[in-house]
Design an enzyme around this catalytic site. Structure first.
Site, short mmCIF file in Angstrom:
data_model
loop_
_atom_site.label_atom_id
_atom_site.label_comp_id
_atom_site.label_asym_id
_atom_site.label_seq_id
_atom_site.Cartn_x
_atom_site.Cartn_y
_atom_site.Cartn_z
N HIS A 9 51.71 30.71 8.24
CA HIS A 9 52.25 31.04 9.41
C HIS A 9 52.76 32.48 9.66
CE1 HIS A 9 55.30 30.95 13.23
NE2 HIS A 9 54.23 30.93 13.72
N HIS A 10 52.04 33.37 10.63
CA HIS A 10 52.38 34.57 10.81
C HIS A 10 53.04 34.79 12.30
CE1 HIS A 10 49.33 36.16 7.55
NE2 HIS A 10 50.28 35.76 6.97
N GLU A 53 54.80 22.59 23.15
CA GLU A 53 56.41 23.16 22.81
C GLU A 53 57.01 23.10 24.37
OE1 GLU A 53 55.76 27.23 21.65
OE2 GLU A 53 54.79 28.00 23.31
N GLU A 75 46.41 29.13 21.32
CA GLU A 75 47.55 28.49 22.32
C GLU A 75 47.06 28.96 23.68
OE1 GLU A 75 51.43 29.63 22.74
OE2 GLU A 75 51.89 27.66 22.37
N GLU A 112 51.52 31.27 29.76
CA GLU A 112 52.38 29.98 29.33
C GLU A 112 52.90 29.51 30.71
OE1 GLU A 112 54.86 31.01 26.07
OE2 GLU A 112 52.94 30.76 24.77
N HIS A 114 48.40 32.11 18.56
CA HIS A 114 49.53 31.72 19.61
C HIS A 114 49.68 33.04 20.56
CE1 HIS A 114 50.45 27.28 18.88
NE2 HIS A 114 49.62 27.56 18.31
N GLU A 115 49.85 32.86 21.80
CA GLU A 115 50.18 33.94 22.61
C GLU A 115 49.33 35.24 22.81
OE1 GLU A 115 52.86 33.24 20.43
OE2 GLU A 115 53.55 31.65 21.46
C1 NOJ Z 1 55.44 30.21 19.98
C2 NOJ Z 1 54.52 29.46 19.42
O1 NOJ Z 1 53.79 29.01 20.56
C3 NOJ Z 1 55.12 28.39 18.59
O2 NOJ Z 1 54.32 27.23 18.41
C4 NOJ Z 1 55.72 28.69 17.39
O3 NOJ Z 1 56.44 28.04 16.80
C5 NOJ Z 1 56.74 29.91 17.77
N1 NOJ Z 1 56.23 30.85 18.75
C6 NOJ Z 1 57.55 30.39 16.74
O4 NOJ Z 1 56.28 31.32 16.07
CA CA Z 2 53.51 29.60 22.60
#
Ligand code: NOJ
Ligand code: CA
Length: 725
Positions: free
Chosen positions: A435-436, A530, A524, A191, A505-506
Site C-alpha cells: 500500500h502506497h 468506503e 477506484e 467520489e 485510488h483517487e
Molecule cells: C482512500 C482509499 O480509497 C482507501 O481505500 C484507503 O484506505 C485510504 N484512502 C487510505 O489510503
Molecule cells: Ca477513495
C-alpha cells in the site's frame, strides 16, 4: 497510419468551401456527417438509426497567446490582431485532404470480461488548414457499431511547435432535455453519488450533489464529469466519455442550458493553463456511445474505449494475474482500528519522530499477529493476496496539511516485520499487497518511486494499491491536470519495469489505458464502498457505475460487506451500508474487475460462511459475458463464464424498488447438466431494514431452464452455475 502532407499556402484559398462528408458505422446504424460551416468551423453530427445523437456541433481550440514558452516570436509584443489569430483554432479552416479506411481485427486482452475483442470501425480523417496562420490539424473520426470516437492530431509544422491550450471546444449538442446520471464536474475528485435529473435541472441540483471531500474543486454549476450517461428523450441511451488520456488534462463537460449543448472543459494546472503541447501530438479520443438497448452501452462501451487505446506495450504479460484479495482495511475505514501506530505526537516527521520509543495506541491494525490472521484466512479460503494498509511510518498526520515529505514507502512501523510477514505469506501461498498512500504528494512519490518498487521486488510484493487523498502537492495543482495525469502514467509504466501491478485510488478515472498497460489492474476513481462507512451511498449507486465509471476500465469497488450496521464495528460510527448481502455478492459479477476484494472483516465471513462461499467460488477472469437485463439507476443482470471452465456466474443488482424477473439460462451449453446455487434476497429483505435476510437454494439446471427471482430494494441475487461432470 499515414501522415498527411500539407502543401502550405499555395492553392488553399481555392478549397475554401462548405464541405460535407458522411461516415457510416460498419452495420450502418450510425451515420456521422462532417462539414465546415460558412466561417470555416469544423462541424459534425451523429445519428443512430435515423435518430439524433449529437446535433451539429463545432470542434476546435482556443490557444493561449501570451506565454514565454510559446514559440510565436516576441510573444508579449504580438499585436492584438495577430494574437487573436493565434488564439483562434476554431474557425477559418479549409479542407486540405480527407481519407477513409476500415479496420476489422480481433485482439485478446490480458484479462477481461471476454477473452477476445473485435475492433471494427470505419474511419474518416479530415486534414484542415487555417490559411491565415498557416497551421494544420487532422480530425480523425472512427465510427464503430457502438458509437463514435474522434480526436485531434497536430502534425509537425513550422507554425505550431509548442503551444498552450486555453480551452478545447469540442461540442456535443444534445437533441433534447435528456435524463442524465451525473456527478459534479470537479478537478480533484469523482467520489460522488450520482444525481438523476433532466439536463435542464443540473444547475439547480448542483449544490446538493457537491458533497464534501478531502480535495475538491468544482468549476461551474453546469459542469459534470464523464463518463456521462444519459437516457435521451427519443429513447436512446447515450454516453459521453474519453479514451486514451495520455499527456493531456482530463475532460469534464460544461452544459449550455439554453442550447442543451455540452462543451469540453479541460482541467487546468496551477497556472490555469490547460495543456502544454508539442507537435506532433494526438489528443485523447472523445467518445459518444449510443444504443436503443442499455445493455449495449454497458457491455460494448468499454470495448469501444479499449479499441481506441494502443495495444499492450508490455511484451511479456505472463506476470499480470487477476487478484482476489482480503485486507486489513475495512476496520480502519469504519474507525474500529487505526492506520496510525501511536497517538502520542501532535505531528510526525519521517527520520525525526522516534517511533521505536513511542507508546502504541493499541488500535494499530497492521501488526504482525493480526496480519498473520489475515494471511491464514486468505490461504484457507483460496485468496491470492492480503492488502495491508497502515504498515509504514507517517500515518499520524497523513493528510490535510499539504505535507510534502509525508511517507517514504519503505520504513515499516515497529510492529510490522516486512521480511517475516512476507516469508510467512509465501509459506502459505499468498502475497501481501503493498500500500502506497501518497497523500496527493506526487512529487514525494516520484522522489521515492524507484526505491519503493525495488523494496517491493526485494520483499516479494507484486501488486500495489496506491492512493492520492488530499490536495495535490506541489500545491495548486489538481488531480486531473496534465501534470498529474503524467504522474499516474509514470507510476504505471515504472511499475511495469518492476513487474508490479497497480491499483490506483483517487487517480483520474480510467480511459482504457489498461489495454496499453495491462498492469493497471484497477482504479477506484469513483465513490467506492468506503463511502458506505462515511454516511452511505444511494442504494442504486451500483446500478449506475457500470454505465459510467466502468466504461473506462475496472474499479476496485471493494464489495463483500456483510455487516451493514457500522456501529457494530465502531460505536461512534452510525453509518449504514445501503445494500443487502445478496446485492453485495452480485457485485462480484456486475462490477467487472480483474481485482476483487472481499472487504469485510474475518469475523463477519465466519458468521455468514454459507454466503461467503459465493465469494470464494466466483472467478476474477472471464471467457465470456452476457448482459441479460439493464436499465441505469434501476437494475443490471449479467452472466459470465469463467475463463478456465464451463461454470457460469450470474449477478443482479437492483435499485430502490423491489423487482421480479425471469432469467433464461439459454447461455449454458446445450446438452450439459449444471448445478445452480442461488443466493437471493429473502422475501422481507430490504437494504435499510433487513439487509442480512437471504436464502440459498440449490437446483439442477440446463440451457432450457428459467429462473424466477425477486430482488429486494437495494438487493439482488448471485448465482453460481457449475457443470456436473
Ligand atoms: C482512500 C482509499 O480509497 C482507501 O481505500 C484507503 O484506505 C485510504 N484512502 C487510505 O489510503
Ligand atoms: Ca477513495
Amino acid at each position: 497510419m499515414k501522415n498527411f502532407k500539407f502543401i502550405l499556402g499555395v492553392g488553399i484559398a481555392m478549397m475554401n468551401m462548405v464541405y460535407g462528408q458522411e461516415l457510416k458505422s460498419p452495420n450502418g446504424d450510425f451515420v456521422m456527417d462532417f462539414s465546415l460551416s460558412k466561417d470555416g468551423k469544423p462541424t459534425y453530427q451523429l445519428k443512430y438509426k435515423g435518430k439524433d445523437v449529437v446535433k451539429p456541433s463545432h470542434l476546435g481550440f482556443e490557444f493561449k497567446t501570451k506565454h514565454k514558452e510559446m514559440d510565436f516570436a516576441v510573444q508579449d509584443r504580438v499585436e492584438d490582431e495577430k494574437a487573436k489569430d493565434i488564439a483562434n483554432f476554431l474557425s477559418g479552416f479549409t479542407i486540405v485532404d480527407t481519407k477513409t479506411s476500415t479496420v476489422d481485427e480481433t485482439w485478446k486482452p490480458v484479462w477481461g470480461e471476454v477473452d477476445k475483442i473485435r475492433n471494427h470501425f470505419n474511419e474518416l480523417a479530415v486534414a484542415v488548414s487555417q490559411p491565415n496562420t498557416d497551421r494544420q490539424m487532422v480530425i480523425r473520426f472512427r465510427l464503430f457499431d457502438e458509437g463514435l470516437g474522434f480526436r485531434y492530431e497536430f502534425p509537425e509544422q513550422k507554425n505550431l511547435k509548442y503551444f498552450v491550450i486555453k480551452e478545447e471546444h469540442s461540442q456535443f449538442a444534445m437533441a433534447g432535455d435528456h435524463t442524465a446520471f451525473w456527478i459534479p464536474g470537479d478537478y480533484d475528485t469523482q467520489e460522488y453519488d450520482f444525481t438523476e435529473s433532466k439536463l435542464s435541472e443540473i444547475s439547480s441540483l448542483f449544490d446538493k450533489a457537491y458533497i464534501g471531500n478531502a480535495s475538491q474543486k468544482a468549476f461551474s454549476k453546469t459542469g459534470v464529469q464523464t463518463a456521462l450517461m444519459m437516457k435521451a428523450t427519443n429513447g436512446l441511451y447515450i454516453n459521453l466519455h474519453e479514451a486514451a488520456l495520455i499527456n493531456y488534462p482530463a475532460m469534464s463537460l460544461n452544459l449550455d442550458e439554453k442550447t442543451l449543448t455540452f462543451e469540453s472543459w479541460l482541467t487546468p494546472d496551477a497556472l490555469g493553463d490547460k495543456g502544454y503541447l508539442q507537435a506532433p501530438f494526438n489528443t485523447p479520443w472523445r467518445t459518444i456511445i449510443a444504443s436503443d438497448d442499455a445493455r449495449e452501452v454497458a457491455f460494448k462501451g468499454p470495448q469501444l474505449i479499449y479499441n481506441l487505446n494502443e495495444p499492450s506495450k508490455i511484451k511479456d504479460t505472463s506476470w499480470i494475474k487477476p487478484v482476489k484479495y482480503v485486507g486489513v482495511w475495512w476496520e480502519m475505514i469504519t474507525g474500529k482500528s487505526s492506520w496510525a501506530y501511536t497517538d502520542e505526537y501532535p505531528t510526525v516527521q519521517l527520520g525525526v519522530t522516534d517511533y521505536k520509543n513511542a507508546k502504541p495506541n493499541g488500535k494499530h491494525a497492521a501488526n504482525n499477529q493480526h496480519v498473520k490472521e489475515y494471511i491464514d484466512f486468505a490461504s484457507e479460503h483460496g485468496f491470492d493476496a492480503v492488502l495491508v494498509e497502515g504498515w509504514n511510518e507517517g500515518w499520524e498526520d497523513w493528510f490535510g496539511n499539504h505535507k510534502d515529505y509525508v511517507f517514504d514507502f519503505v520504513t515499516p512501523y515497529p510492529d510490522f516485520d516486512v521480511k517475516a510477514l512476507n516469508a510467512y505469506a509465501k509459506s502459505k501461498g499468498v502475497k501481501i499487497m503493498m500500500h502506497h498512500e501518497t497523500s496527493g504528494s506526487i512529487r514525494n512519490y516520484e522522489r521515492h518511486l524507484d526505491k519503493a518498487y525495488k523494496f517491493m521486488q526485494d520483499n516479494g510484493y507484486n501488486s500495489v494499491k496506491s492512493g492520492y487523498v488530499g490536495d495535490i502537492v506541489p500545491r495548486g495543482d489538481y488531480h486531473y491536470s496534465q501534470n498529474t495525469i503524467n504522474h499516474y502514467q509514470y507510476a504505471i509504466e515504472k511499475a511495469a519495469d518492476y513487474k508490479i501491478m497497480v491499483n490506483a485510488h483517487e487517480a483520474v478515472r480510467p480511459t482504457g489505458v489498461a489495454r496499453t498497460w495491462p498492469n493497471l489492474i484497477g482504479n477506484e476513481s469513483a465513490r467506492g464502498t468506503e463511502y458506505q462507512a462515511f454516511g452511505g451511498s444511494k442504494p442504486n449507486h451500483v446500478t449506475i457505475l457500470p454505465f459510467t465509471r466502468l466504461l473506462g476500465g475496472p474499479m476496485d469497488y471493494t464489495p463483500g460487506i456483510f455487516e451493514m450496521d457500522v456501529k457494530k464495528l465502531n460505536p461512534n460510527n452510525h453509518s449504514h451500508v445501503n445494500s443487502t448481502i445478496a446485492n453485495q455478492l452480485a457485485l462480484y459479477v456486475t462490477m467487472y474487475s480483474p481485482l476483487q476484494m472481499a472487504a469485510d472483516i474475518i469475523e463477519h465471513y465466519k458468521r455468514f460462511s454459507d454466503a461467503f462461499q459465493f465469494i470464494k467460488d466466483v472467478p476474477v477472469d472471464w471467457q465470456d459475458s452476457k448482459y441479460l437485463e439493464a436499465e441505469p439507476g434501476k437494475y443490471l443482470t449479467i452472466a459470465r463464464q469463467d475463463k478456465n471452465s464451463n461454470n457460469w456466474f450470474v449477478g443482479n443488482v437492483n435499485g430502490t424498488d423491489a423487482r421480479s424477473t425471469k432469467i433464461k439460462l439459454d447461455f449454458l451449453e446445450k446438452g450439459k447438466k449444471y448445478e445452480a446455487t442461488i443466493y437471493a434476497d429473502a422475501k422481507d429483505a430490504h437494504y435499510k431494514t433487513n439487509p442480512q435476510a437471504y436464502n440459498i437454494e440449490t437446483k439442477k439446471v440446463d440451457a432450457k431452464s428459467n429462473l424466477n427471482l425477486t430482488s429486494a430494494p437495494g438487493g439482488g441475487f448471485a448465482i453460481s452455475i457449475k457443470e456436473i461432470k
